[in-house]
Motif scaffolding. Structure first.
Motif, PDB file in Angstrom:
ATOM      1  N   ASN A   9      -7.760   4.224 -13.943  1.00  0.00           N
ATOM      2  CA  ASN A   9      -8.346   3.394 -12.889  1.00  0.00           C
ATOM      3  C   ASN A   9      -7.418   2.255 -12.497  1.00  0.00           C
ATOM      4  O   ASN A   9      -7.290   1.949 -11.326  1.00  0.00           O
ATOM      5  CB  ASN A   9      -9.705   2.843 -13.332  1.00  0.00           C
ATOM      6  CG  ASN A   9     -10.761   3.933 -13.374  1.00  0.00           C
ATOM      7  OD1 ASN A   9     -10.626   4.943 -12.709  1.00  0.00           O
ATOM      8  ND2 ASN A   9     -11.784   3.713 -14.165  1.00  0.00           N
ATOM      9  N   GLN A  12      -4.635   3.740 -10.473  1.00  0.00           N
ATOM     10  CA  GLN A  12      -5.119   4.082  -9.142  1.00  0.00           C
ATOM     11  C   GLN A  12      -5.294   2.834  -8.285  1.00  0.00           C
ATOM     12  O   GLN A  12      -4.976   2.839  -7.100  1.00  0.00           O
ATOM     13  CB  GLN A  12      -6.438   4.841  -9.237  1.00  0.00           C
ATOM     14  CG  GLN A  12      -6.295   6.245  -9.755  1.00  0.00           C
ATOM     15  CD  GLN A  12      -7.643   6.911 -10.000  1.00  0.00           C
ATOM     16  OE1 GLN A  12      -8.678   6.248 -10.052  1.00  0.00           O
ATOM     17  NE2 GLN A  12      -7.628   8.232 -10.173  1.00  0.00           N
ATOM     18  N   LYS A  13      -5.794   1.769  -8.896  1.00  0.00           N
ATOM     19  CA  LYS A  13      -5.977   0.518  -8.157  1.00  0.00           C
ATOM     20  C   LYS A  13      -4.640  -0.051  -7.707  1.00  0.00           C
ATOM     21  O   LYS A  13      -4.514  -0.549  -6.588  1.00  0.00           O
ATOM     22  CB  LYS A  13      -6.736  -0.500  -9.009  1.00  0.00           C
ATOM     23  CG  LYS A  13      -8.191  -0.158  -9.191  1.00  0.00           C
ATOM     24  CD  LYS A  13      -8.881  -1.152 -10.101  1.00  0.00           C
ATOM     25  CE  LYS A  13     -10.314  -0.728 -10.348  1.00  0.00           C
ATOM     26  NZ  LYS A  13     -11.001  -1.614 -11.283  1.00  0.00           N
ATOM     27  N   GLU A  15      -1.898   1.688  -7.151  1.00  0.00           N
ATOM     28  CA  GLU A  15      -1.401   2.562  -6.089  1.00  0.00           C
ATOM     29  C   GLU A  15      -2.117   2.279  -4.764  1.00  0.00           C
ATOM     30  O   GLU A  15      -1.500   2.273  -3.704  1.00  0.00           O
ATOM     31  CB  GLU A  15      -1.569   4.033  -6.484  1.00  0.00           C
ATOM     32  CG  GLU A  15      -0.620   4.467  -7.580  1.00  0.00           C
ATOM     33  CD  GLU A  15      -0.904   5.864  -8.094  1.00  0.00           C
ATOM     34  OE1 GLU A  15      -1.887   6.503  -7.634  1.00  0.00           O
ATOM     35  OE2 GLU A  15      -0.150   6.320  -8.973  1.00  0.00           O
ATOM     36  N   GLU A  16      -3.425   2.044  -4.852  1.00  0.00           N
ATOM     37  CA  GLU A  16      -4.197   1.720  -3.652  1.00  0.00           C
ATOM     38  C   GLU A  16      -3.729   0.399  -3.040  1.00  0.00           C
ATOM     39  O   GLU A  16      -3.600   0.276  -1.823  1.00  0.00           O
ATOM     40  CB  GLU A  16      -5.685   1.637  -3.999  1.00  0.00           C
ATOM     41  CG  GLU A  16      -6.595   1.484  -2.802  1.00  0.00           C
ATOM     42  CD  GLU A  16      -8.063   1.507  -3.193  1.00  0.00           C
ATOM     43  OE1 GLU A  16      -8.843   0.818  -2.517  1.00  0.00           O
ATOM     44  OE2 GLU A  16      -8.429   2.205  -4.158  1.00  0.00           O
ATOM     45  N   ARG A  19      -0.445   1.025  -1.258  1.00  0.00           N
ATOM     46  CA  ARG A  19      -0.677   1.690   0.031  1.00  0.00           C
ATOM     47  C   ARG A  19      -1.190   0.691   1.063  1.00  0.00           C
ATOM     48  O   ARG A  19      -0.785   0.718   2.225  1.00  0.00           O
ATOM     49  CB  ARG A  19      -1.662   2.853  -0.129  1.00  0.00           C
ATOM     50  CG  ARG A  19      -1.058   4.092  -0.754  1.00  0.00           C
ATOM     51  CD  ARG A  19      -1.980   5.299  -0.619  1.00  0.00           C
ATOM     52  NE  ARG A  19      -3.274   5.104  -1.241  1.00  0.00           N
ATOM     53  CZ  ARG A  19      -3.556   5.397  -2.508  1.00  0.00           C
ATOM     54  NH1 ARG A  19      -2.632   5.910  -3.277  1.00  0.00           N
ATOM     55  NH2 ARG A  19      -4.775   5.189  -2.986  1.00  0.00           N
ATOM     56  N   TYR A  20      -2.095  -0.196   0.636  1.00  0.00           N
ATOM     57  CA  TYR A  20      -2.616  -1.234   1.547  1.00  0.00           C
ATOM     58  C   TYR A  20      -1.489  -2.129   2.031  1.00  0.00           C
ATOM     59  O   TYR A  20      -1.377  -2.410   3.231  1.00  0.00           O
ATOM     60  CB  TYR A  20      -3.688  -2.059   0.827  1.00  0.00           C
ATOM     61  CG  TYR A  20      -4.155  -3.256   1.621  1.00  0.00           C
ATOM     62  CD1 TYR A  20      -4.961  -3.108   2.743  1.00  0.00           C
ATOM     63  CD2 TYR A  20      -3.777  -4.546   1.253  1.00  0.00           C
ATOM     64  CE1 TYR A  20      -5.389  -4.202   3.476  1.00  0.00           C
ATOM     65  CE2 TYR A  20      -4.195  -5.646   1.981  1.00  0.00           C
ATOM     66  CZ  TYR A  20      -4.996  -5.478   3.088  1.00  0.00           C
ATOM     67  OH  TYR A  20      -5.412  -6.554   3.817  1.00  0.00           O
TER      68      TYR A  20
END
Length: 195
Positions: A9, A12-13, A15-16, A19-20
């Motif tokens: 998690n 993933q956070k 990576e998110e 991307r943002y």
């Protein structure tokens, strides 16, 4: 097993978030925040007077919420979308500059107050622990000796809290405010209806 899920998690956070950041950056490396002013009905705070007008707090809240995760080293560009006359655009830039300058003063004062608190607690705690050591060695009045020990330890603990927990948060807030103070402000007119 839970540990693995937490790691995934977190990954993933991150990576998110990356991307943002990639999505909102322009070709010049600025992080771009688009603010929809619409027709400007709620542009100014209704409580502010004409001579000291301020923007609606929701505008500042939105900008700060969008830029909160952006590292302070990345320059900002705020684009206001709305039909705002040119003379009012300059006024808006001055209002925003004044807002963030005042906020900068406020954070600076909080940093000074934090330093004074920390210094006072260190000195007070050292004095209390010195008194504790004196009375502990002399062997007089064990009850008051323990009270001095607790007071001195608590004071030093609070000083450490001010240094290690409060101060980094204030510094981060100051850097974020400096980022907002140096933001580039642009105005994008709304397209005419019916096109």
């Amino acid at each position: 097993m839970k540990k693995g899920k937490i790691g995934i998690n977190t990954k993933q956070k991150k990576e998110e978030l990356m991307r943002y950041l990639e999505r909102i950056r322009d070709e010049g490396g600025n992080a771009v925040v688009d603010v929809n002013l619409g027709e400007g009905d709620t542009l100014y705070d209704p409580l502010s007077l004409k001579g000291d007008k301020d923007l609606d707090g929701a505008i500042y809240d939105y900008i700060e919420a969008q830029t909160n995760v952006i590292p302070a080293a990345i320059p900002l560009r705020v684009r206001f979308h709305g039909n705002i006359p040119e003379e009012e655009q300059e006024e808006i830039k001055k209002i925003m500059d004044r807002h963030y300058v005042m906020k900068s003063f406020d954070i600076s004062w909080d940093l000074v107050a934090n330093f004074r608190k920390m210094l006072f607690l260190i000195i007070f705690g050292a004095v209390m622990l010195s008194a504790y050591l004196y009375f502990a060695i002399s062997g007089n009045n064990a009850f008051w000796t323990e009270i001095l020990s607790i007071i001195g330890s608590f004071s030093l603990w609070e000083a450490a809290d001010a240094l290690l927990l409060e101060r980094p948060g204030l510094r981060r807030e100051y850097r974020n405010n400096e980022q907002l103070l140096q933001e580039k402000i642009e105005f994008v007119p709304l397209p005419p209806e019916g096109r």
